[in-house]
Scaffold this active site. Structure first.
Site, PDB file in Angstrom:
ATOM      1  CB  CYS A   1      -0.974   6.663   7.525  1.00 48.93           C
ATOM      2  SG  CYS A   1      -1.447   5.653   6.117  1.00 48.93           S
TER       3      CYS A   1
ATOM      4  CG  HIS B   1       8.333   2.286 -17.437  1.00 52.71           C
ATOM      5  ND1 HIS B   1       7.628   1.138 -17.131  1.00 52.71           N
ATOM      6  CD2 HIS B   1       9.625   1.907 -17.574  1.00 52.71           C
ATOM      7  CE1 HIS B   1       8.468   0.117 -17.076  1.00 52.71           C
ATOM      8  NE2 HIS B   1       9.686   0.557 -17.340  1.00 52.71           N
TER       9      HIS B   1
ATOM     10  CG  HIS C   1       8.962  -0.007 -13.702  1.00 52.89           C
ATOM     11  ND1 HIS C   1       8.630  -1.341 -13.773  1.00 52.89           N
ATOM     12  CD2 HIS C   1      10.264   0.063 -14.055  1.00 52.89           C
ATOM     13  CE1 HIS C   1       9.684  -2.050 -14.151  1.00 52.89           C
ATOM     14  NE2 HIS C   1      10.700  -1.208 -14.319  1.00 52.89           N
TER      15      HIS C   1
ATOM     16  CG  ASP D   1      -1.858   8.588  10.674  1.00 52.08           C
ATOM     17  OD1 ASP D   1      -0.668   8.188  10.757  1.00 52.08           O
ATOM     18  OD2 ASP D   1      -2.818   7.811  10.494  1.00 52.08           O
TER      19      ASP D   1
ATOM     20  CB  THR E   1      -1.799   0.330   6.074  1.00 50.99           C
ATOM     21  OG1 THR E   1      -2.709   1.387   5.724  1.00 50.99           O
ATOM     22  CG2 THR E   1      -2.374  -0.480   7.229  1.00 50.99           C
TER      23      THR E   1
HETATM   24  C1  RB5 Z   1      -4.661   4.793  12.105  1.00 45.32           C
HETATM   25  O1  RB5 Z   1      -5.015   3.919  13.120  1.00 45.32           O
HETATM   26  C2  RB5 Z   1      -4.596   4.066  10.778  1.00 45.32           C
HETATM   27  O2  RB5 Z   1      -5.884   3.703  10.364  1.00 45.32           O
HETATM   28  C3  RB5 Z   1      -3.928   4.926   9.733  1.00 45.32           C
HETATM   29  O3  RB5 Z   1      -2.658   5.276  10.168  1.00 45.32           O
HETATM   30  C4  RB5 Z   1      -3.720   4.304   8.372  1.00 45.32           C
HETATM   31  O4  RB5 Z   1      -3.133   3.052   8.456  1.00 45.32           O
HETATM   32  C5  RB5 Z   1      -4.883   4.331   7.473  1.00 45.32           C
HETATM   33  O5  RB5 Z   1      -4.808   3.959   6.309  1.00 45.32           O
END
Ligand code: RB5
Length: 147
Positions: A67, A135, A100, A10, A69
């Site tokens: 993305c 595993h 694993h 994203d 996180t």
């Molecule tokens: C975008 O702001 C953020 O929410 C997305 O990149 C991601 O971290 C979602 O899990």
């Protein structure tokens, strides 16, 4: 023929994705950039499904997602049968995700790693084989649960 590796992000992962596309090509892979193609705000599941669907269908053996996180991408990708999408914020976690967990999708938390760390994480994941053995038994249990 070089291995095709689909890669998607994203907006939060866009900059790092651009770098990883170049790194994959330099390593001899054929990156298939499914987007996003700018830093404009967009929805991560759209790209997660494009990459995970190909892995789930066996059209490719592995893929990469990014993305902010890593969490949203992993939630969406792991809805696909046979996909094991691992969020890895360090090269060590990426290595263990292969050894694993036989992770077939690497998910990078782009807002929590530098570009150079992202490259190291990618390389660790690309080059580490699955250990199998105990595993493999554990992974088989994951698949049974999803049937
Ligand atoms: C975008 O702001 C953020 O929410 C997305 O990149 C991601 O971290 C979602 O899990």
């Amino acid at each position: 023929m070089s291995e095709i590796i689909p890669i998607g992000s994203d907006h939060a992962g866009f900059e790092l994705k651009q770098r990883l596309v170049k790194e994959l090509a330099a390593l001899g892979f054929e990156p298939q950039d499914v987007g996003t193609h700018s830093a404009e705000s967009t929805d991560y599941p759209d790209y997660a499904h494009l990459v995970a669907d190909q892995v789930s269908r066996g059209q490719v053996t592995r893929g990469v997602l990014l993305c902010g996180t890593g969490l949203g991408m992993s939630y969406a990708a792991n809805r696909h049968h046979g996909v094991r999408a691992a969020v890895a914020g360090t090269a060590e976690i990426a290595r263990l995700a292969r050894e694993h967990n036989d992770a077939n999708i690497l998910v990078l938390p782009a807002r929590f790693v530098t570009e150079d760390q992202g490259v190291d994480i990618l390389k660790a994941w690309l080059t580490t084989p699955f250990e199998g053995g105990r595993h493999a038994r554990r992974i088989a249990k994951i698949e049974t649960e999803s049937d």
